[in-house]
Design a protein around this motif. Structure first.
Motif, PDB file in Angstrom:
ATOM      1  N   CYS A 100      -1.710   1.197   5.840  1.00 29.45           N
ATOM      2  CA  CYS A 100      -1.566   2.243   6.867  1.00 29.45           C
ATOM      3  C   CYS A 100      -2.109   3.578   6.334  1.00 29.45           C
ATOM      4  O   CYS A 100      -2.159   3.793   5.127  1.00 29.45           O
ATOM      5  N   CYS A 113       3.997   7.557   3.904  1.00 25.84           N
ATOM      6  CA  CYS A 113       3.427   6.544   4.795  1.00 25.84           C
ATOM      7  C   CYS A 113       4.432   6.274   5.909  1.00 25.84           C
ATOM      8  O   CYS A 113       5.594   5.954   5.634  1.00 25.84           O
ATOM      9  N   CYS A 115       4.566   3.819   7.995  1.00 25.75           N
ATOM     10  CA  CYS A 115       4.801   2.414   8.371  1.00 25.75           C
ATOM     11  C   CYS A 115       6.080   1.840   7.765  1.00 25.75           C
ATOM     12  O   CYS A 115       6.923   1.320   8.477  1.00 25.75           O
ATOM     13  N   HIS A 116       6.213   1.918   6.444  1.00 27.15           N
ATOM     14  CA  HIS A 116       7.396   1.318   5.815  1.00 27.15           C
ATOM     15  C   HIS A 116       8.047   2.261   4.815  1.00 27.15           C
ATOM     16  O   HIS A 116       8.827   1.845   3.973  1.00 27.15           O
TER      17      HIS A 116
END
Ligand code: FES
Length: 164
Positions: A100, A113, A115-116
């Motif tokens: 990402c 980030c 995303c996670h």
């Protein structure tokens, strides 16, 4: 089998064989670009003087890509960090977990980030989250007062950096 039939078949076989042998270089010529690796060139991303020490900046630029028979242009971006000694570090814009795009959080002074939840410090070191390795550094040079980068991509999700 009659002699005439035999000669017709042999002639057809030999012609086919000659055609096949002659087509090998042609087929190789046609399909080889798909398997050839095209090293990226240095791409100019601006002036290093536009960078401030301790404040990462996302730099966007246009590159020409040779993909098989296709020559295309694409806009790429990288994160550049000016070091106190004047050197510039450039990171791939992709999170090393699953690829990402991440961003710089100027309040926390970290790359995050969405995303996670991986978090990296300004030097790309993993501070939190599932990222298996630091941010990927890209080749960078300063030439005639201009900053040049080679864009590369690496396999996501591996502790070891593997270039694609
Ligand atoms: S892709 Fe960035 S944390 Fe998963």
């Amino acid at each position: 089998m009659e002699r005439r039939t035999f000669l017709v078949r042999m002639t057809g076989f030999i012609m086919g064989l000659i055609g096949l042998i002659l087509s090998i270089p042609l087929v190789g010529y046609v399909i080889s670009p798909a398997f050839r690796r095209h090293p990226q060139d240095w791409a100019e991303t601006g002036s290093p003087d536009e960078l401030t020490v301790g404040i990462p900046r996302e730099l966007s630029y246009v590159v020409t890509l040779n993909d098989g028979w296709l020559k295309t242009t694409a806009t790429k971006s990288v994160w550049a960090v000016r070091q106190p000694d004047g050197a510039v570090t450039v990171f791939s814009p992709l999170c090393t977990h699953l690829g990402c795009g991440y961003h710089w959080d100027s309040a926390d002074l970290t790359f995050k980030c969405p995303c996670h939840g991986s978090i990296y410090n300004i030097n790309g070191k993993v501070l939190a989250g599932p990222a298996p390795r630091p941010l990927d550094r890209l080749p960078v040079k300063v030439d005639n007062g201009r900053l040049f980068v080679i864009y590369k991509e690496f396999r996501a999700g591996t502790p070891r950096q593997i270039e694609l």
